[in-house]
Design an enzyme around this catalytic site. Structure first.
Site, mmCIF file in Angstrom:
data_model
loop_
_atom_site.group_PDB
_atom_site.id
_atom_site.type_symbol
_atom_site.label_atom_id
_atom_site.label_comp_id
_atom_site.label_asym_id
_atom_site.label_seq_id
_atom_site.Cartn_x
_atom_site.Cartn_y
_atom_site.Cartn_z
ATOM 1 N N LYS A 13 0.826 -1.213 0.000
ATOM 2 C CA LYS A 13 0.000 0.000 0.000
ATOM 3 C C LYS A 13 0.861 1.263 0.000
ATOM 4 O O LYS A 13 0.654 2.157 -0.813
ATOM 5 C CB LYS A 13 -0.921 0.035 1.240
ATOM 6 C CG LYS A 13 -1.846 -1.156 1.364
ATOM 7 C CD LYS A 13 -2.730 -1.062 2.610
ATOM 8 C CE LYS A 13 -1.987 -1.063 3.931
ATOM 9 N NZ LYS A 13 -1.219 -2.291 4.223
ATOM 10 N N ARG A 88 -9.438 0.691 8.868
ATOM 11 C CA ARG A 88 -9.006 -0.663 9.239
ATOM 12 C C ARG A 88 -10.070 -1.409 10.023
ATOM 13 O O ARG A 88 -9.833 -2.564 10.394
ATOM 14 C CB ARG A 88 -7.738 -0.568 10.093
ATOM 15 C CG ARG A 88 -6.445 -0.646 9.316
ATOM 16 C CD ARG A 88 -5.316 -0.377 10.302
ATOM 17 N NE ARG A 88 -4.133 -1.147 10.079
ATOM 18 C CZ ARG A 88 -3.040 -0.693 9.468
ATOM 19 N NH1 ARG A 88 -3.000 0.516 8.973
ATOM 20 N NH2 ARG A 88 -1.985 -1.446 9.359
ATOM 21 N N ARG A 127 11.673 -5.246 5.056
ATOM 22 C CA ARG A 127 11.355 -3.821 4.821
ATOM 23 C C ARG A 127 12.324 -2.930 5.590
ATOM 24 O O ARG A 127 12.653 -3.187 6.737
ATOM 25 C CB ARG A 127 9.917 -3.518 5.278
ATOM 26 C CG ARG A 127 9.590 -2.024 5.192
ATOM 27 C CD ARG A 127 8.109 -1.744 5.145
ATOM 28 N NE ARG A 127 7.415 -2.107 6.365
ATOM 29 C CZ ARG A 127 6.081 -2.016 6.510
ATOM 30 N NH1 ARG A 127 5.330 -1.582 5.508
ATOM 31 N NH2 ARG A 127 5.519 -2.369 7.640
ATOM 32 N N ARG A 160 11.612 -1.015 11.244
ATOM 33 C CA ARG A 160 10.573 -0.692 12.221
ATOM 34 C C ARG A 160 10.505 -1.759 13.311
ATOM 35 O O ARG A 160 10.644 -2.939 13.034
ATOM 36 C CB ARG A 160 9.212 -0.608 11.510
ATOM 37 C CG ARG A 160 8.968 0.737 10.845
ATOM 38 C CD ARG A 160 7.754 0.737 9.953
ATOM 39 N NE ARG A 160 6.569 0.097 10.511
ATOM 40 C CZ ARG A 160 5.396 0.028 9.875
ATOM 41 N NH1 ARG A 160 5.259 0.553 8.677
ATOM 42 N NH2 ARG A 160 4.372 -0.562 10.444
ATOM 43 N N ARG A 171 -0.056 -8.872 13.600
ATOM 44 C CA ARG A 171 -0.693 -7.872 12.731
ATOM 45 C C ARG A 171 -1.481 -8.533 11.604
ATOM 46 O O ARG A 171 -2.528 -8.030 11.204
ATOM 47 C CB ARG A 171 0.373 -6.914 12.173
ATOM 48 C CG ARG A 171 0.877 -5.938 13.259
ATOM 49 C CD ARG A 171 2.260 -5.393 12.946
ATOM 50 N NE ARG A 171 2.289 -4.633 11.718
ATOM 51 C CZ ARG A 171 3.354 -4.544 10.922
ATOM 52 N NH1 ARG A 171 4.478 -5.174 11.207
ATOM 53 N NH2 ARG A 171 3.295 -3.816 9.850
HETATM 54 P P1 ADP Z 1 2.232 -1.782 3.274
HETATM 55 O O1 ADP Z 1 2.208 -0.281 3.243
HETATM 56 O O2 ADP Z 1 1.034 -2.385 2.595
HETATM 57 O O3 ADP Z 1 2.435 -2.329 4.651
HETATM 58 P P2 ADP Z 1 4.791 -1.527 1.856
HETATM 59 O O4 ADP Z 1 4.452 -0.720 0.664
HETATM 60 O O5 ADP Z 1 5.505 -0.870 2.972
HETATM 61 O O6 ADP Z 1 3.462 -2.277 2.407
HETATM 62 O O7 ADP Z 1 5.620 -2.811 1.356
HETATM 63 C C1 ADP Z 1 6.125 -3.760 2.282
HETATM 64 C C2 ADP Z 1 7.514 -4.205 1.849
HETATM 65 O O8 ADP Z 1 7.405 -4.981 0.647
HETATM 66 C C3 ADP Z 1 8.470 -3.076 1.530
HETATM 67 O O9 ADP Z 1 9.759 -3.481 1.936
HETATM 68 C C4 ADP Z 1 8.393 -2.936 -0.002
HETATM 69 O O10 ADP Z 1 9.618 -2.483 -0.555
HETATM 70 C C5 ADP Z 1 8.092 -4.362 -0.431
HETATM 71 N N1 ADP Z 1 7.182 -4.461 -1.581
HETATM 72 C C6 ADP Z 1 6.121 -3.665 -1.876
HETATM 73 N N2 ADP Z 1 5.488 -4.076 -3.002
HETATM 74 C C7 ADP Z 1 6.170 -5.186 -3.420
HETATM 75 C C8 ADP Z 1 6.019 -6.078 -4.546
HETATM 76 N N3 ADP Z 1 5.029 -5.910 -5.442
HETATM 77 N N4 ADP Z 1 6.897 -7.094 -4.668
HETATM 78 C C9 ADP Z 1 7.896 -7.260 -3.748
HETATM 79 N N5 ADP Z 1 8.093 -6.458 -2.678
HETATM 80 C C10 ADP Z 1 7.246 -5.430 -2.511
HETATM 81 P P1 ADP Z 2 1.390 -1.715 7.915
HETATM 82 O O1 ADP Z 2 0.780 -1.218 6.651
HETATM 83 O O2 ADP Z 2 2.721 -2.311 7.749
HETATM 84 O O3 ADP Z 2 0.456 -2.549 8.737
HETATM 85 P P2 ADP Z 2 1.036 0.909 9.167
HETATM 86 O O4 ADP Z 2 2.184 1.818 9.103
HETATM 87 O O5 ADP Z 2 -0.139 1.169 8.312
HETATM 88 O O6 ADP Z 2 1.649 -0.524 8.917
HETATM 89 O O7 ADP Z 2 0.501 0.806 10.662
HETATM 90 C C1 ADP Z 2 1.385 0.570 11.747
HETATM 91 C C2 ADP Z 2 0.566 0.491 13.042
HETATM 92 O O8 ADP Z 2 -0.092 1.749 13.274
HETATM 93 C C3 ADP Z 2 -0.551 -0.534 13.054
HETATM 94 O O9 ADP Z 2 -0.096 -1.828 13.419
HETATM 95 C C4 ADP Z 2 -1.506 0.062 14.102
HETATM 96 O O10 ADP Z 2 -1.032 -0.163 15.411
HETATM 97 C C5 ADP Z 2 -1.384 1.556 13.823
HETATM 98 N N1 ADP Z 2 -2.391 2.010 12.827
HETATM 99 C C6 ADP Z 2 -2.149 2.529 11.600
HETATM 100 N N2 ADP Z 2 -3.293 2.831 10.974
HETATM 101 C C7 ADP Z 2 -4.303 2.499 11.829
HETATM 102 C C8 ADP Z 2 -5.716 2.539 11.763
HETATM 103 N N3 ADP Z 2 -6.356 2.995 10.664
HETATM 104 N N4 ADP Z 2 -6.420 2.094 12.836
HETATM 105 C C9 ADP Z 2 -5.804 1.649 13.937
HETATM 106 N N5 ADP Z 2 -4.477 1.557 14.059
HETATM 107 C C10 ADP Z 2 -3.717 1.983 13.021
#
Ligand code: ADP
Ligand code: ADP
Ligand code: ZN
Length: 215
Positions: A13, A88, A127, A160, A171
């Site tokens: 995302k 979420r 990541r 992180r 998660r």
């Molecule tokens: P999210 O915001 O949904 O948690 P991220 O965009 O941070 O996910 O992506 C999670 C990890 O996976 C990052 O290290 C990113 O570089 C990698 N990543 C994202 N999209 C892809 C993909 N299509 N194929 C392989 N790795 C990816």
């Molecule tokens: P990822 O896409 O890797 O799950 P985020 O950066 O979106 O990570 O979120 C990290 C943390 O921040 C989540 O595990 C949660 O604790 C909190 N968080 C983020 N967005 C929300 C939301 N919309 N509602 C509740 N908690 C959230």
């Protein structure tokens, strides 16, 4: 264009939202980024959110709903926005709907990225995130030009605290229990597009753009 990117942690995302934000010149609104900044600054909201984030559980709805409501009222959202990591829960989605109605806005599209669990764990453990600008990298799938250094701003990269295997499992379970019901929620509203997120970053991006241009 008013968009939501939906999908489990690690689905891509943030990666895709940043590219869409550059391409369409509309802001990426990541509740995770906003919460991490609040934790870093030690604000009252950050102090409240910290323990939930470290445990891999969700921060209470009223906290994130307030953040997003305020953010959407800022002028840079007038031409559109990309919500990344919000909503979420069904309660958050209902609150978003109410806020948008009050502002006379509508959702154009909710893109749901589908990625298998094993791939999510691999993505999240590898990541790395820029301390300065928040850009995400992956040690194997999207490495920076210089190890540990952000291509975009030269900031240093870190892992992180919640990107460790035990918290990742938690998660993913939280996503399955509390967030995945939003897929049928938005399908019912007629705004859902499901996308295969298993392909390389550039291919996911291409598919996403062609879906958006078709809709
Ligand atoms: P999210 O915001 O949904 O948690 P991220 O965009 O941070 O996910 O992506 C999670 C990890 O996976 C990052 O290290 C990113 O570089 C990698 N990543 C994202 N999209 C892809 C993909 N299509 N194929 C392989 N790795 C990816
Ligand atoms: P990822 O896409 O890797 O799950 P985020 O950066 O979106 O990570 O979120 C990290 C943390 O921040 C989540 O595990 C949660 O604790 C909190 N968080 C983020 N967005 C929300 C939301 N919309 N509602 C509740 N908690 C959230
Ligand atoms: Zn950076």
């Amino acid at each position: 264009m008013n968009l939501i990117l939906l999908g489990p942690p690690g689905a891509g995302k943030g990666t895709q939202a940043k590219m869409l934000s550059d391409k369409f010149s509309i802001p990426q609104i990541s509740t995770g980024d906003i919460l991490r900044a609040a934790v870093k600054d030690g604000t009252p909201m950050g102090q409240r959110a910290k323990e939930y984030m470290e445990a891999g559980s969700l921060v209470p709805d009223e906290v994130v709903v307030g953040i997003v409501r305020d953010r959407l009222q800022q002028a840079d959202c007038n031409n559109g926005f990309i919500l990344d990591g919000f909503p979420r829960t069904v309660a958050q989605a209902d609150a978003l709907q109410a806020s948008l109605e009050q502002m006379g806005k509508e959702l154009d599209r909710v893109i749901s990225l589908n990625v298998e669990a094993d791939a999510l764990v691999e993505r999240l453990t590898g990541r790395r995130t820029c301390k300065e600008c928040g850009r995400g990298y992956h040690v194997t799938f999207d490495p920076p030009r210089v190890t540990g250094v952000c291509d975009a701003c030269g900031g240093s990269l870190f892992q992180r605290d919640d990107d460790r295997e035990e918290t990742i499992r938690k998660r993913l379970q939280v996503y399955a229990d509390q967030t995945s019901p939003l897929i049928s929620y938005y399908r019912g509203a007629g705004v859902l597009t499901e996308l295969d997120g298993m392909q390389p970053i550039s291919q996911v991006q291409e598919k996403m753009l062609s879906q958006l241009q078709a809709s």
